[in-house]
Design a protein around this motif. Sequence first.
Motif, short mmCIF file in Angstrom:
data_model
loop_
_atom_site.label_atom_id
_atom_site.label_comp_id
_atom_site.label_asym_id
_atom_site.label_seq_id
_atom_site.Cartn_x
_atom_site.Cartn_y
_atom_site.Cartn_z
N ALA A 268 0.84 -1.21 0.00
CA ALA A 268 0.00 0.00 0.00
C ALA A 268 0.87 1.26 0.00
O ALA A 268 0.62 2.21 -0.75
CB ALA A 268 -0.92 -0.01 1.22
N HIS A 269 1.90 1.26 0.83
CA HIS A 269 2.79 2.42 0.98
C HIS A 269 3.53 2.71 -0.33
O HIS A 269 3.62 3.86 -0.78
CB HIS A 269 3.79 2.12 2.11
N PHE A 270 4.05 1.65 -0.96
CA PHE A 270 4.74 1.79 -2.24
C PHE A 270 3.79 2.39 -3.29
O PHE A 270 4.15 3.33 -4.01
CB PHE A 270 5.22 0.40 -2.72
N SER A 271 2.59 1.83 -3.36
CA SER A 271 1.63 2.24 -4.40
C SER A 271 1.20 3.69 -4.23
O SER A 271 1.17 4.47 -5.18
CB SER A 271 0.39 1.34 -4.36
N TYR A 272 0.86 4.05 -2.99
CA TYR A 272 0.41 5.41 -2.72
C TYR A 272 1.52 6.42 -3.06
O TYR A 272 1.29 7.45 -3.67
CB TYR A 272 0.01 5.54 -1.25
N ASN A 273 2.75 6.07 -2.65
CA ASN A 273 3.87 7.00 -2.86
C ASN A 273 4.23 7.18 -4.33
O ASN A 273 4.83 8.19 -4.69
CB ASN A 273 5.10 6.55 -2.08
N TRP A 274 3.89 6.20 -5.16
CA TRP A 274 4.19 6.35 -6.58
C TRP A 274 3.49 7.60 -7.13
O TRP A 274 4.09 8.45 -7.76
CB TRP A 274 3.76 5.11 -7.36
N THR A 275 2.20 7.69 -6.83
CA THR A 275 1.44 8.87 -7.27
C THR A 275 1.93 10.12 -6.55
O THR A 275 2.14 11.16 -7.14
CB THR A 275 -0.06 8.67 -6.96
N PHE A 276 2.09 9.98 -5.22
CA PHE A 276 2.44 11.14 -4.40
C PHE A 276 3.75 11.78 -4.86
O PHE A 276 3.84 12.98 -5.07
CB PHE A 276 2.53 10.70 -2.93
N THR A 278 5.47 11.27 -7.72
CA THR A 278 5.49 11.72 -9.12
C THR A 278 4.91 13.13 -9.20
O THR A 278 5.47 14.02 -9.85
CB THR A 278 4.69 10.74 -10.01
N LEU A 279 3.79 13.34 -8.50
CA LEU A 279 3.18 14.68 -8.51
C LEU A 279 4.03 15.69 -7.74
O LEU A 279 4.21 16.82 -8.18
CB LEU A 279 1.78 14.63 -7.89
N LEU A 280 4.56 15.25 -6.60
CA LEU A 280 5.32 16.17 -5.74
C LEU A 280 6.51 16.76 -6.50
O LEU A 280 6.77 17.96 -6.43
CB LEU A 280 5.83 15.41 -4.51
N THR A 281 7.20 15.92 -7.25
CA THR A 281 8.40 16.42 -7.94
C THR A 281 8.10 17.02 -9.30
O THR A 281 8.85 17.87 -9.78
CB THR A 281 9.44 15.28 -8.11
N LEU A 282 7.00 16.61 -9.94
CA LEU A 282 6.80 17.03 -11.33
C LEU A 282 5.61 17.96 -11.57
O LEU A 282 5.42 18.45 -12.68
CB LEU A 282 6.68 15.81 -12.24
N LEU A 283 4.79 18.20 -10.54
CA LEU A 283 3.63 19.07 -10.75
C LEU A 283 4.04 20.48 -11.22
O LEU A 283 3.45 21.02 -12.16
CB LEU A 283 2.77 19.13 -9.49
N PRO A 284 5.09 21.11 -10.60
CA PRO A 284 5.49 22.42 -11.12
C PRO A 284 5.90 22.38 -12.60
O PRO A 284 5.60 23.29 -13.37
CB PRO A 284 6.68 22.81 -10.23
N THR A 285 6.58 21.28 -13.01
CA THR A 285 6.98 21.13 -14.41
C THR A 285 5.74 21.01 -15.30
O THR A 285 5.66 21.62 -16.37
CB THR A 285 7.86 19.87 -14.57
N TYR A 286 4.76 20.22 -14.86
CA TYR A 286 3.52 20.04 -15.62
C TYR A 286 2.77 21.37 -15.76
O TYR A 286 2.29 21.73 -16.83
CB TYR A 286 2.64 18.99 -14.92
N PHE A 403 10.77 0.58 0.89
CA PHE A 403 10.09 0.22 -0.36
C PHE A 403 9.34 1.42 -0.94
O PHE A 403 9.30 1.61 -2.15
CB PHE A 403 9.11 -0.93 -0.11
N ALA A 404 8.76 2.22 -0.04
CA ALA A 404 7.94 3.35 -0.48
C ALA A 404 8.79 4.51 -1.02
O ALA A 404 8.26 5.46 -1.58
CB ALA A 404 7.07 3.84 0.68
N THR A 405 10.11 4.42 -0.83
CA THR A 405 11.00 5.46 -1.36
C THR A 405 11.38 5.16 -2.82
O THR A 405 11.72 6.07 -3.58
CB THR A 405 12.29 5.53 -0.50
N ILE A 406 11.28 3.90 -3.21
CA ILE A 406 11.65 3.52 -4.59
C ILE A 406 10.87 4.35 -5.63
O ILE A 406 11.46 4.83 -6.59
CB ILE A 406 11.45 1.99 -4.80
N GLY A 411 10.18 7.07 -10.08
CA GLY A 411 8.98 7.72 -10.64
C GLY A 411 9.30 8.94 -11.50
O GLY A 411 8.91 9.00 -12.68
N PRO A 412 10.02 9.94 -10.94
CA PRO A 412 10.31 11.15 -11.74
C PRO A 412 11.18 10.84 -12.96
O PRO A 412 10.99 11.43 -14.02
CB PRO A 412 11.09 12.04 -10.76
N VAL A 413 12.12 9.88 -12.82
CA VAL A 413 12.99 9.55 -13.96
C VAL A 413 12.17 8.91 -15.07
O VAL A 413 12.29 9.27 -16.25
CB VAL A 413 14.14 8.61 -13.50
N ILE A 414 11.29 7.95 -14.70
CA ILE A 414 10.42 7.30 -15.70
C ILE A 414 9.48 8.34 -16.32
O ILE A 414 9.32 8.40 -17.54
CB ILE A 414 9.63 6.14 -15.06
#
Length: 467
Positions: A268-276, A278-286, A403-406, A411-414
Amino acid sequence: IESSPALCSSRYSLAILSCYGFFVAYALRVNLSVAMVDMLNSSSSNNVNSSVCLRHNNPPRPRHNHTASVYDWDSETQGWILGSFFYGYIITQIPGGYMARKYGAKWLLGFGILGTVIFTLLTPVAADLGAGYLIAVRVLEGIGEGVTFPAMHAMWASWAPPMERSRLLTISYAGAQLGTVVALPLSGQICFYLDWTYVFYIFGAVGILWFILWSLLVSNSPTSHRRISEVERTYITASLKNELSPTTDHIPWTSILTSVPLWAIVVAHFSYNWTFYTLLTLLPTYMNDILGFSIKQNGMLSALPYLGCWLLSMGGGQLADYLRETCLFSTVAVRKAFSIIGMMGPAVFLVAAGYTDCNYTLAVIFLTISSSLGGFSASGFNINHLDIAPSYAGILLGITNSFATIPGMVGPVIARSLTKSNTIVEWRTVFFISAGINLFGAAFYTLFGKGTVQPWAHCDHENTNTK
């Protein structure tokens, strides 16, 4: 057990100070995402001049603004710089939980954040030396910050009465959203009126003030606290006496690593953080590359999702404990319900945001609803470690957070490698991947999550390794 009033209590003072600590930790983590938009050379890249949607009117910038250096980093380098923090962050998760349990959480957490503060102050120097140096400084910041969540979980194991857990922990960890909410718009304003280097200097100073307060006011446990009332000390220790293991030496590693309820939290932690992440680091770019918002508007709009997340995590914490205490819902039912809302809701609205095209208002609304609903998971899987093994909560959080840090690393690199041409269709793919991972995590946790102290974590369970 007779309760102790919340007002002016030591446990709620700890919650507020740790909230400020997480505020600092997250402000230092996300400020680069906004500063990055301003650190890039606009003439050599399409980062500033063009966007997919019609660019919004950009107010003229103050004259003195152009003193800071700018750099020619391609989108891949940007992805590595934004993800590099997490390479350090993952290293200290499990050691952080172990050291907090063995040596106490106060100084571990204090020096962890202080280290991050010092490297933040060095960021402008590192960027001038080159992308490699900046990546190294971000990795070192991550190493410092990696101990924060495991150390805080270990501390709450000694401080949080079971029926107040959701409330105390959501106040404490809400600092993370609050740091994001304040740092994103403020970084945009600082970049606009001063230049990007001040982003790191100003937040660094705020972090040093926190460290001074933390050093003076906090203790590892109620028994060692100098200013706690006798009523509160008795209340906390009595409420925890059946839950905490008396020995600090033995750690049932085999039982921990083969515990299915723990792996449910990991997924659950891994899955939630994927979205979290990706948005946290890339929302300003988007916001900049697709929706065409200027740096001044960008921080404000990027912060809205986290403002919603903060409000719903705080409200969710109160509601979760109310349902457990007053309505007598089982802990596991509350944790699962909150996790489902906090993971499936974001998935649906994230995908919807990808189909808004250039309807700015709708895009911002959907992204905001997506992140806001994620706030419910703060009272779901996020604090479930304390339900299943309070004695080992710091170590368990270290494992799940590793695991949730992966997702923060990859995420941002992909996402940046999938959005090389910066089209809406490419970003839609990024949103679909995040949503799919979120739905899988919610389903897995619903099937395998538990809400009671596991046999191997009981205080009368000595050196046997049964599960």
